[in-house]
Design a protein around this motif. Structure first.
Motif, mmCIF file in Angstrom:
data_model
loop_
_atom_site.group_PDB
_atom_site.id
_atom_site.type_symbol
_atom_site.label_atom_id
_atom_site.label_comp_id
_atom_site.label_asym_id
_atom_site.label_seq_id
_atom_site.Cartn_x
_atom_site.Cartn_y
_atom_site.Cartn_z
ATOM 1 N N GLU A 98 0.825 -1.205 0.000
ATOM 2 C CA GLU A 98 0.000 0.000 0.000
ATOM 3 C C GLU A 98 0.865 1.263 0.000
ATOM 4 O OE1 GLU A 98 -3.237 2.443 -0.048
ATOM 5 O OE2 GLU A 98 -3.295 0.259 -0.173
ATOM 6 N N GLY A 99 0.640 2.138 -0.998
ATOM 7 C CA GLY A 99 1.345 3.415 -1.071
ATOM 8 C C GLY A 99 2.753 3.335 -1.631
ATOM 9 N N LYS A 100 3.239 2.143 -1.931
ATOM 10 C CA LYS A 100 4.612 1.984 -2.432
ATOM 11 C C LYS A 100 4.712 2.562 -3.842
ATOM 12 C CE LYS A 100 8.088 -1.718 -2.129
ATOM 13 N NZ LYS A 100 8.591 -1.327 -0.815
ATOM 14 N N THR A 101 5.792 3.268 -4.167
ATOM 15 C CA THR A 101 5.975 3.860 -5.484
ATOM 16 C C THR A 101 6.918 3.000 -6.319
ATOM 17 O OG1 THR A 101 7.897 5.202 -4.926
ATOM 18 C CG2 THR A 101 5.728 6.134 -4.424
ATOM 19 N N ALA A 102 6.914 3.257 -7.623
ATOM 20 C CA ALA A 102 7.772 2.497 -8.537
ATOM 21 C C ALA A 102 9.242 2.873 -8.356
ATOM 22 C CB ALA A 102 7.343 2.730 -9.984
ATOM 23 N N TYR A 103 9.527 3.944 -7.597
ATOM 24 C CA TYR A 103 10.916 4.372 -7.391
ATOM 25 C C TYR A 103 11.444 3.925 -6.022
ATOM 26 C CZ TYR A 103 10.410 7.200 -11.587
ATOM 27 O OH TYR A 103 10.224 7.607 -12.870
ATOM 28 N N ASP A 104 10.669 3.073 -5.335
ATOM 29 C CA ASP A 104 11.111 2.582 -4.031
ATOM 30 C C ASP A 104 12.402 1.766 -4.212
ATOM 31 O OD1 ASP A 104 11.330 0.869 -1.648
ATOM 32 O OD2 ASP A 104 9.413 1.804 -1.141
ATOM 33 N N PRO A 105 13.439 2.045 -3.425
ATOM 34 C CA PRO A 105 14.722 1.336 -3.597
ATOM 35 C C PRO A 105 14.651 -0.148 -3.234
ATOM 36 C CG PRO A 105 14.760 2.738 -1.641
ATOM 37 C CD PRO A 105 13.515 3.084 -2.375
ATOM 38 N N GLU A 106 13.548 -0.607 -2.615
ATOM 39 C CA GLU A 106 13.453 -2.014 -2.247
ATOM 40 C C GLU A 106 13.049 -2.907 -3.415
ATOM 41 O OE1 GLU A 106 10.916 -2.412 1.091
ATOM 42 O OE2 GLU A 106 12.252 -1.342 2.459
ATOM 43 N N TRP A 107 12.584 -2.283 -4.538
ATOM 44 C CA TRP A 107 12.279 -3.105 -5.714
ATOM 45 C C TRP A 107 13.584 -3.648 -6.310
ATOM 46 C CZ3 TRP A 107 7.565 -4.504 -5.806
ATOM 47 C CH2 TRP A 107 6.500 -3.642 -5.575
ATOM 48 N N HIS A 108 13.572 -4.911 -6.752
ATOM 49 C CA HIS A 108 14.716 -5.522 -7.431
ATOM 50 C C HIS A 108 14.198 -6.312 -8.641
ATOM 51 C CE1 HIS A 108 17.511 -4.396 -4.272
ATOM 52 N NE2 HIS A 108 16.633 -4.849 -3.379
ATOM 53 N N PHE A 109 14.256 -5.673 -9.828
ATOM 54 C CA PHE A 109 13.824 -6.294 -11.076
ATOM 55 C C PHE A 109 15.039 -6.470 -11.996
ATOM 56 C CE2 PHE A 109 9.797 -3.736 -10.136
ATOM 57 C CZ PHE A 109 9.221 -4.805 -9.450
ATOM 58 N N PHE A 110 15.005 -7.494 -12.896
ATOM 59 C CA PHE A 110 16.115 -7.701 -13.829
ATOM 60 C C PHE A 110 15.560 -8.267 -15.138
ATOM 61 C CE2 PHE A 110 15.742 -10.940 -10.589
ATOM 62 C CZ PHE A 110 15.541 -12.109 -11.312
ATOM 63 N N ASP A 111 16.360 -8.112 -16.217
ATOM 64 C CA ASP A 111 15.900 -8.563 -17.533
ATOM 65 C C ASP A 111 16.233 -10.039 -17.733
ATOM 66 O OD1 ASP A 111 18.599 -8.683 -18.033
ATOM 67 O OD2 ASP A 111 18.658 -6.839 -19.230
ATOM 68 N N GLU A 112 15.969 -10.512 -18.983
ATOM 69 C CA GLU A 112 16.126 -11.948 -19.267
ATOM 70 C C GLU A 112 17.587 -12.392 -19.169
ATOM 71 O OE1 GLU A 112 13.294 -13.579 -22.398
ATOM 72 O OE2 GLU A 112 13.370 -11.449 -22.934
ATOM 73 N N GLN A 113 18.517 -11.455 -19.309
ATOM 74 C CA GLN A 113 19.928 -11.812 -19.193
ATOM 75 C C GLN A 113 20.422 -11.733 -17.745
ATOM 76 O OE1 GLN A 113 18.846 -9.673 -21.770
ATOM 77 N NE2 GLN A 113 18.767 -11.551 -22.999
ATOM 78 N N GLY A 114 19.506 -11.344 -16.816
ATOM 79 C CA GLY A 114 19.877 -11.242 -15.406
ATOM 80 C C GLY A 114 20.444 -9.897 -15.015
ATOM 81 N N THR A 115 20.410 -8.913 -15.926
ATOM 82 C CA THR A 115 20.932 -7.574 -15.630
ATOM 83 C C THR A 115 19.874 -6.769 -14.858
ATOM 84 O OG1 THR A 115 22.219 -7.604 -17.664
ATOM 85 C CG2 THR A 115 21.866 -5.456 -16.600
#
Length: 569
Positions: free
Chosen positions: A412-429
């Motif tokens: 709730e209330g979390k933004t897309a710029y929150d530093p706790e998000w950890h996403f990566f692409d298909e190459q693992g970058t």
């Protein structure tokens, strides 16, 4: 004259001298007390009154330190003669708490060294803890630390000072309270001020009685009491039950516009508004019966022809009336204006009630629509997260929480710029925030589809893969209202494809290894064939030689067994 008469005369003289010395000491102590009273009344303002009280008491009594504990709106404060001031969470020790609770003074005995005197030891140190009270209410507690024994002779004179100090301190504390409380507790303040003035009059009466009981020299201090009478901001008066002013303070001249010499000795009933005359006569009758009169209001004629509202507190003593009044004309005007405004607001309120009913129906309908929308989101078989234009999240379903590894409270209330998000692409970058699907949609205002994203889940410390879509919802003005992000779990698919790629790689490596082994075997077979061919040629040659030899000898071939063996080969 006999020896007995001479002896009695000497005793009388000694008694008179002791009485004169005692009166002189009492006068000296009384002058000190009156000096302390006068000085604290010269400095208005709570902090000034406290500083003056501490400093002047220190100058008279001495000691190692003087401490004052007082309350404003139930909050406890501290000040001492050293200039230290602070707000306290609770009582600093049991003595202060006990004096606040019981309202009784306490004396604590200490050693001579505590007096900090440089002389030879001749007494003990005494600490006085004294409550400053108005009636039974404790306004503050005064702690005088490490006084020497000489000050005990002044002890019986101090209640008058402490009573006056309590009155002054109470008035200053009332002035320090919040302004909004004044409007809400106006009547309470009036009652408090009335009680305060009653205590002032009682204190004044006690002082005057003490002056009459002591010496003619002490009676001269009545001028100082007159100074106090003339310095208060309230309207003070002494009148009689016949309806005449006997004594007034200068505030009357400001309130009614008449010089004091025109008011003192005048029949005050002549100044009463005709509509208030009957109630005023009834009030005087009640005072004649020795009944105090509180919160009585009437109107007095101003010199400019207008009438001023006064609110009274009156106390009778025989045929004398001791009274204080306050000009409440502005308050009465304000109350009249408030009544008028109240009528206007009542009419407005009726108009608003209809509008509120309509808004209530609209809100209920909107709430039902929102409820159905939320239900639809939670029933979807795909994870849904709805972002506001600032990328904050307020709508999501349970599947989204599960796939992202977050609780509803964390999401709730979390933004897309929150530093706790950890996403990566298909190459693992690792992806940067501007590469996230929602931020790409917010910037481009176009849908982002079929984007494979890896998600690092903090709670379970594992990774999953999702196929995401970000679709911006636009307003009629072309602005983004929301961005709806949907995604499904493709972790199994990604893992299967990765397993197939790994299997193909291993298979290619195996084929390559087998091919190398077959090539080596073929090379070895080719060498063996060459050896066998050479051997066959040699056998043929030997056979030919043997046949030739047999023909030449004209007999059977020797070594028939060898020949058969060669034939078999």
């Amino acid at each position: 004259m006999s020896e007995q008469e001479k002896q009695l005369s000497a005793q009388e003289v000694e008694q008179l001298q002791a009485r004169a010395k005692k009166l002189a000491m009492e006068k000296s102590y009384f002058q000190l007390v009156m000096q302390m009273i006068t000085r604290i009344s010269e400095t208005p303002g709570l902090e000034n009154v406290i500083d003056s009280m501490l400093l002047n008491t220190m100058n008279v009594l001495g000691g190692s330190n003087l401490q004052l504990y007082y309350k404003i709106d139930e909050q406890l404060y501290y000040a001492d003669v050293m200039g230290k001031k602070k707000q306290l969470v609770g009582y600093p020790d049991e003595v202060i708490a006990r004096v606040y609770k019981t309202g009784r003074e306490e004396e604590i005995e200490g050693g001579f060294e505590d007096t900090q005197l440089k002389t030879a030891e001749f007494t003990k140190a005494y600490t006085w803890v004294y409550p400053l009270k108005i009636s039974s209410e404790v306004i503050a507690v005064f702690r005088m630390k490490n006084l020497h024994i000489d000050m005990r002779q002044l002890y019986e004179q101090l209640p008058a000072f402490f009573n006056f100090a309590a009155l002054v301190l109470k008035n200053e504390i009332l002035g320090q309270s919040r302004l909004q409380k004044i409007n809400l507790q106006l009547e309470a303040e009036v009652a408090t001020r009335k009680q305060t003035e009653k205590e002032l009059r009682i204190a004044k009466d006690h002082l005057e009685a003490a002056v009459e009981e002591r010496t003619a020299e002490l009676r001269e201090k009545s001028e100082e009491l007159d100074l106090f009478f003339t310095s208060t901001l309230d309207l003070l008066c002494i009148a009689d039950t016949d309806g005449y002013f006997r004594k007034l303070n200068p505030e009357w001249e400001k309130a009614l516009g008449y010089p004091l010499d025109e008011l003192i000795g005048r029949r005050f009933l002549d100044l009463i508004h005709p509509d208030d005359l009957e109630s005023t006569l009834q009030a005087i009758a009640a005072l004649s019966d020795q009944n105090p009169l509180l919160n009585f209001t009437n109107r007095y004629l101003h010199k400019d022809g207008t009438y001023r509202w006064l609110e009274w507190r009156s106390y009778p003593v025989a045929s004398t009336i001791y009274a204080s009044a306050r000009d409440i004309t502005e308050r009465m005007k304000m109350e009249a204006e408030l009544a008028e405004r109240s009528a206007e607001l009542k009419e407005i309120n009726m108009q608003l009630s209809h509008e509120l009913e309509e808004r209530k129906a609209f809100i209920e309908k909107l709430a039902q629509s929102e409820k159905e929308y939320y239900a639809l989101v939670h029933q979807l078989q795909v994870a849904v997260v709805v972002h506001d234009p600032d990328s904050s999240i307020h709508i999501y379903n349970d599947l989204a929480c599960e796939l992202l590894g977050l609780t509803p409270e964390q999401l709730e209330g979390k933004t897309a710029y929150d530093p706790e998000w950890h996403f990566f692409d298909e190459q693992g970058t690792p992806l940067k925030p501007d590469q996230y699907p929602v931020n790409r949609a917010l910037v481009s205002k176009e849908a982002v589809r079929d984007l494979v994203v890896g998600v690092q889940r903090p709670a379970s410390n594992d990774q999953i893969w999702v196929l995401s879509h970000a679709n911006p919802i636009m307003s009629s003005g072309g602005e983004i209202v929301q961005v709806v992000v949907t995604f499904i779990d493709i972790t199994d698919k990604v893992k299967s494809e990765e397993e197939i790629r790994r299997f193909n790689t291993e298979l290619e490596q195996l084929v390559e290894e087998r091919t190398e082994k077959l090539t080596e075997t073929n090379k070895r077979l080719e060498g063996f064939n060459e050896i066998m061919a050479e051997r066959e040629m040699r056998v043929v040659e030997i056979k030919q030689e043997v046949n030739l030899l047999s023909q030449q000898l004209g007999r059977e071939m020797p070594y028939k067994e060898i020949w058969n063996a060669l034939q078999e080969k």
